[in-house]
Write a protein that holds these residues in place. Sequence first.
Motif, PDB file in Angstrom:
ATOM      1  N   MET A 350       0.827  -1.206   0.000  1.00 35.51           N
ATOM      2  CA  MET A 350       0.000   0.000   0.000  1.00 35.51           C
ATOM      3  C   MET A 350       0.866   1.263   0.000  1.00 35.51           C
ATOM      4  O   MET A 350       0.586   2.224  -0.714  1.00 35.51           O
ATOM      5  CB  MET A 350      -0.922   0.003   1.218  1.00 35.51           C
ATOM      6  N   ASN A 351       1.944   1.217   0.781  1.00 38.27           N
ATOM      7  CA  ASN A 351       2.802   2.393   0.899  1.00 38.27           C
ATOM      8  C   ASN A 351       3.606   2.673  -0.371  1.00 38.27           C
ATOM      9  O   ASN A 351       4.086   3.796  -0.572  1.00 38.27           O
ATOM     10  CB  ASN A 351       3.764   2.230   2.077  1.00 38.27           C
ATOM     11  N   LYS A 352       3.772   1.651  -1.212  1.00 35.88           N
ATOM     12  CA  LYS A 352       4.527   1.828  -2.454  1.00 35.88           C
ATOM     13  C   LYS A 352       3.688   2.472  -3.566  1.00 35.88           C
ATOM     14  O   LYS A 352       4.234   2.882  -4.589  1.00 35.88           O
ATOM     15  CB  LYS A 352       5.037   0.469  -2.944  1.00 35.88           C
ATOM     16  N   LEU A 353       2.386   2.512  -3.359  1.00 35.34           N
ATOM     17  CA  LEU A 353       1.497   3.024  -4.405  1.00 35.34           C
ATOM     18  C   LEU A 353       1.565   4.547  -4.497  1.00 35.34           C
ATOM     19  O   LEU A 353       1.813   5.245  -3.507  1.00 35.34           O
ATOM     20  CB  LEU A 353       0.060   2.576  -4.130  1.00 35.34           C
ATOM     21  N   GLY A 354       1.327   5.037  -5.719  1.00 38.17           N
ATOM     22  CA  GLY A 354       1.347   6.479  -5.946  1.00 38.17           C
ATOM     23  C   GLY A 354      -0.040   7.104  -5.792  1.00 38.17           C
ATOM     24  O   GLY A 354      -0.921   6.540  -5.119  1.00 38.17           O
ATOM     25  N   ASN A 355      -0.239   8.250  -6.452  1.00 40.02           N
ATOM     26  CA  ASN A 355      -1.501   8.992  -6.319  1.00 40.02           C
ATOM     27  C   ASN A 355      -2.359   8.926  -7.573  1.00 40.02           C
ATOM     28  O   ASN A 355      -3.333   9.685  -7.697  1.00 40.02           O
ATOM     29  CB  ASN A 355      -1.202  10.459  -5.993  1.00 40.02           C
ATOM     30  N   SER A 356      -2.010   8.035  -8.486  1.00 33.16           N
ATOM     31  CA  SER A 356      -2.826   7.917  -9.700  1.00 33.16           C
ATOM     32  C   SER A 356      -4.172   7.291  -9.351  1.00 33.16           C
ATOM     33  O   SER A 356      -4.325   6.658  -8.294  1.00 33.16           O
ATOM     34  CB  SER A 356      -2.115   7.053 -10.740  1.00 33.16           C
ATOM     35  N   LYS A 357      -5.102   7.440 -10.253  1.00 34.77           N
ATOM     36  CA  LYS A 357      -6.442   6.895 -10.023  1.00 34.77           C
ATOM     37  C   LYS A 357      -6.392   5.374  -9.846  1.00 34.77           C
ATOM     38  O   LYS A 357      -7.069   4.808  -8.970  1.00 34.77           O
ATOM     39  CB  LYS A 357      -7.347   7.258 -11.207  1.00 34.77           C
ATOM     40  N   ALA A 358      -5.545   4.736 -10.675  1.00 32.99           N
ATOM     41  CA  ALA A 358      -5.420   3.268 -10.597  1.00 32.99           C
ATOM     42  C   ALA A 358      -4.796   2.855  -9.271  1.00 32.99           C
ATOM     43  O   ALA A 358      -5.233   1.877  -8.644  1.00 32.99           O
ATOM     44  CB  ALA A 358      -4.581   2.760 -11.766  1.00 32.99           C
ATOM     45  N   ASP A 359      -3.783   3.618  -8.830  1.00 32.83           N
ATOM     46  CA  ASP A 359      -3.125   3.294  -7.568  1.00 32.83           C
ATOM     47  C   ASP A 359      -4.058   3.503  -6.381  1.00 32.83           C
ATOM     48  O   ASP A 359      -4.043   2.719  -5.418  1.00 32.83           O
ATOM     49  CB  ASP A 359      -1.855   4.137  -7.389  1.00 32.83           C
ATOM     50  N   ILE A 360      -4.856   4.575  -6.473  1.00 38.86           N
ATOM     51  CA  ILE A 360      -5.795   4.837  -5.378  1.00 38.86           C
ATOM     52  C   ILE A 360      -6.822   3.715  -5.283  1.00 38.86           C
ATOM     53  O   ILE A 360      -7.185   3.251  -4.191  1.00 38.86           O
ATOM     54  CB  ILE A 360      -6.481   6.201  -5.575  1.00 38.86           C
ATOM     55  N   ALA A 361      -7.287   3.248  -6.431  1.00 41.68           N
ATOM     56  CA  ALA A 361      -8.265   2.150  -6.454  1.00 41.68           C
ATOM     57  C   ALA A 361      -7.630   0.870  -5.880  1.00 41.68           C
ATOM     58  O   ALA A 361      -8.261   0.136  -5.104  1.00 41.68           O
ATOM     59  CB  ALA A 361      -8.743   1.906  -7.884  1.00 41.68           C
ATOM     60  N   LYS A 362      -6.374   0.630  -6.281  1.00 37.74           N
ATOM     61  CA  LYS A 362      -5.668  -0.551  -5.772  1.00 37.74           C
ATOM     62  C   LYS A 362      -5.438  -0.441  -4.273  1.00 37.74           C
ATOM     63  O   LYS A 362      -5.559  -1.427  -3.525  1.00 37.74           O
ATOM     64  CB  LYS A 362      -4.340  -0.711  -6.506  1.00 37.74           C
ATOM     65  N   LYS A 367      -6.498  -2.089   1.267  1.00 39.01           N
ATOM     66  CA  LYS A 367      -6.890  -1.669   2.627  1.00 39.01           C
ATOM     67  C   LYS A 367      -8.097  -2.463   3.106  1.00 39.01           C
ATOM     68  O   LYS A 367      -8.169  -2.902   4.270  1.00 39.01           O
ATOM     69  CB  LYS A 367      -7.203  -0.176   2.669  1.00 39.01           C
ATOM     70  N   LYS A 368      -9.033  -2.662   2.205  1.00 37.59           N
ATOM     71  CA  LYS A 368     -10.228  -3.429   2.569  1.00 37.59           C
ATOM     72  C   LYS A 368      -9.857  -4.869   2.950  1.00 37.59           C
ATOM     73  O   LYS A 368     -10.369  -5.420   3.939  1.00 37.59           O
ATOM     74  CB  LYS A 368     -11.203  -3.424   1.391  1.00 37.59           C
ATOM     75  N   LYS A 369      -8.920  -5.446   2.178  1.00 40.38           N
ATOM     76  CA  LYS A 369      -8.492  -6.816   2.464  1.00 40.38           C
ATOM     77  C   LYS A 369      -7.709  -6.878   3.778  1.00 40.38           C
ATOM     78  O   LYS A 369      -7.879  -7.796   4.582  1.00 40.38           O
ATOM     79  CB  LYS A 369      -7.639  -7.339   1.316  1.00 40.38           C
ATOM     80  N   LYS A 370      -6.840  -5.876   3.994  1.00 40.59           N
ATOM     81  CA  LYS A 370      -6.058  -5.825   5.244  1.00 40.59           C
ATOM     82  C   LYS A 370      -6.983  -5.722   6.444  1.00 40.59           C
ATOM     83  O   LYS A 370      -6.840  -6.452   7.430  1.00 40.59           O
ATOM     84  CB  LYS A 370      -5.103  -4.635   5.231  1.00 40.59           C
ATOM     85  N   ASP A 371      -7.957  -4.806   6.361  1.00 41.91           N
ATOM     86  CA  ASP A 371      -8.885  -4.630   7.481  1.00 41.91           C
ATOM     87  C   ASP A 371      -9.702  -5.886   7.728  1.00 41.91           C
ATOM     88  O   ASP A 371     -10.000  -6.243   8.883  1.00 41.91           O
ATOM     89  CB  ASP A 371      -9.814  -3.445   7.211  1.00 41.91           C
ATOM     90  N   SER A 372     -10.051  -6.580   6.635  1.00 43.28           N
ATOM     91  CA  SER A 372     -10.816  -7.820   6.772  1.00 43.28           C
ATOM     92  C   SER A 372      -9.996  -8.879   7.524  1.00 43.28           C
ATOM     93  O   SER A 372     -10.515  -9.593   8.391  1.00 43.28           O
ATOM     94  CB  SER A 372     -11.213  -8.337   5.388  1.00 43.28           C
ATOM     95  N   LEU A 373      -8.696  -8.946   7.199  1.00 43.92           N
ATOM     96  CA  LEU A 373      -7.817  -9.896   7.884  1.00 43.92           C
ATOM     97  C   LEU A 373      -7.654  -9.520   9.361  1.00 43.92           C
ATOM     98  O   LEU A 373      -7.668 -10.386  10.238  1.00 43.92           O
ATOM     99  CB  LEU A 373      -6.452  -9.942   7.191  1.00 43.92           C
ATOM    100  N   PHE A 374      -7.508  -8.232   9.638  1.00 44.73           N
ATOM    101  CA  PHE A 374      -7.406  -7.782  11.025  1.00 44.73           C
ATOM    102  C   PHE A 374      -8.658  -8.140  11.809  1.00 44.73           C
ATOM    103  O   PHE A 374      -8.589  -8.578  12.959  1.00 44.73           O
ATOM    104  CB  PHE A 374      -7.177  -6.268  11.081  1.00 44.73           C
ATOM    105  N   ARG A 375      -9.819  -7.961  11.164  1.00 41.98           N
ATOM    106  CA  ARG A 375     -11.067  -8.276  11.864  1.00 41.98           C
ATOM    107  C   ARG A 375     -11.204  -9.795  12.080  1.00 41.98           C
ATOM    108  O   ARG A 375     -11.774 -10.230  13.078  1.00 41.98           O
ATOM    109  CB  ARG A 375     -12.263  -7.730  11.089  1.00 41.98           C
ATOM    110  N   GLU A 376     -10.676 -10.572  11.127  1.00 40.15           N
ATOM    111  CA  GLU A 376     -10.665 -12.025  11.307  1.00 40.15           C
ATOM    112  C   GLU A 376      -9.828 -12.391  12.530  1.00 40.15           C
ATOM    113  O   GLU A 376     -10.208 -13.235  13.349  1.00 40.15           O
ATOM    114  CB  GLU A 376     -10.096 -12.706  10.061  1.00 40.15           C
ATOM    115  N   GLY A 377      -8.681 -11.715  12.665  1.00 40.93           N
ATOM    116  CA  GLY A 377      -7.831 -11.932  13.835  1.00 40.93           C
ATOM    117  C   GLY A 377      -8.527 -11.513  15.115  1.00 40.93           C
ATOM    118  O   GLY A 377      -8.392 -12.176  16.159  1.00 40.93           O
ATOM    119  N   ALA A 378      -9.282 -10.419  15.056  1.00 42.78           N
ATOM    120  CA  ALA A 378     -10.024  -9.948  16.233  1.00 42.78           C
ATOM    121  C   ALA A 378     -11.126 -10.933  16.610  1.00 42.78           C
ATOM    122  O   ALA A 378     -11.362 -11.201  17.798  1.00 42.78           O
ATOM    123  CB  ALA A 378     -10.614  -8.574  15.961  1.00 42.78           C
ATOM    124  N   THR A 379     -11.797 -11.507  15.607  1.00 40.88           N
ATOM    125  CA  THR A 379     -12.867 -12.481  15.870  1.00 40.88           C
ATOM    126  C   THR A 379     -12.327 -13.700  16.609  1.00 40.88           C
ATOM    127  O   THR A 379     -12.970 -14.216  17.540  1.00 40.88           O
ATOM    128  CB  THR A 379     -13.525 -12.920  14.547  1.00 40.88           C
TER     129      THR A 379
END
Length: 420
Positions: A350-362, A367-379
């Motif tokens: 995530m930190n390697k990505l730039g500010n282009s539209k494609a990078d922002i979408a990526k 981020k959504k996948k990371k948060d999902s994994l964190f929530r799985e760990g919390a569960t």
Amino acid sequence: MKTKILILAAISYSLVGFSQKNEIKTAEKALKSGDAIAAKAAIESASGMIGGADDKMKAEYYLLKGNIYKDLAQKGDAAAFDVAIEGYNDLIALEAKTGKQKYTAEAQQKLTAITADLVNSAVTDNQEKRYKEAGEKLYKSYNLSKNDTIYLYYAASSAVNGGHYEQALTYYNELKDLGYNGSEMKYSAVNIETGEVEEMAKNQRDLMVKSGTYKDPKDERTPSKSSEIVKNIALIYTQLGQDDKALEAYKDARANDPTDVNLILNEANLYFKLGDKEKFKALMSEAAEVAPDNPDLFYNIGVINMEQGNLEAARDAYKRALEINPGYVNAQLNLSTTYVNEGNSMIDDMNKLGNSKADIAKYDVLKKKKDSLFREGATVLEDALKLNPDNQGILTQLKNIYGALGDNENFMRLKKLLGE
């Protein structure tokens, strides 16, 4: 002139002998008065001349030398043990040669006492975490009393405790070559008055039972230490990076105890390190067959896979451990950590990505996948809290996950539960 030269030589020799006697008497007197330092100085003054002394004076010198340095060793000078032992051994060798064993019995008693002194000093060293010194003293005790191989075993254990693996390896290999077993018979009985089981010498135990003050006598043989020794040899070779020797040692260890699960796991880990993943998998399967209902086994399989980055395999192992023991806290924590680690691995991307539209979408997808994994760990940890509601490790890790997620409500809830 010749007569005068001979007379002078005789006088010179007489003076040397007189000086030796004088120094030895001075050393003896100082030792008796408790001044071991002065005694040491006097006996060292006599050492340069002792080669020309007669056997009687040499015997007195060696005995006194042993006594002086034994006293210094008892007062804390660890280096003095070797000199004391040397003195007594020189005396015993001298009297064996001359056939006049005037002091031999006394010297042998003193060597036995030094063995006890070395062991006691080693106990203190171990308590104060001077493990190398403890191992060396126990090894000296073993060499003084070859029948007491247990001292060699404890020397190896001390060296391992201090991380002195090459020292430990020397001792363990000597134990292996000796065929040391370490098994012994323990005699016990129940104290009728207290109800406690007490160990004692067989003769004493039998007398106590006969007297009616003890009951239920038991003779139990302790397990052999042979498997432990060959296993530790293998583990030390692994620790030292001597992989070929480690593999040979594992063969010996496995032959000695083929059902030792941790041994199988350690051998498997070595094969993984060497790049032989097929052998790794085969050993893992073997371990699971040996102990299919052992939660510790599956926990250790999880740890090894986790260390190697095999997160899915680690999760499967931790989940199996929790099926067997639902309240296994370390398995719960590590299962949660596999999700957190996978989520953390995405942060770099995530930190390697730039500010282009494609990078922002990526970025948003990651981020959504990371948060999902964190929530799985919390569960995982929320479920763990139901069985271990006061466990500080679970509470702390769960708080940190919610903090990383920006979930302030749950973060504050966990802070309150932690009493922060």
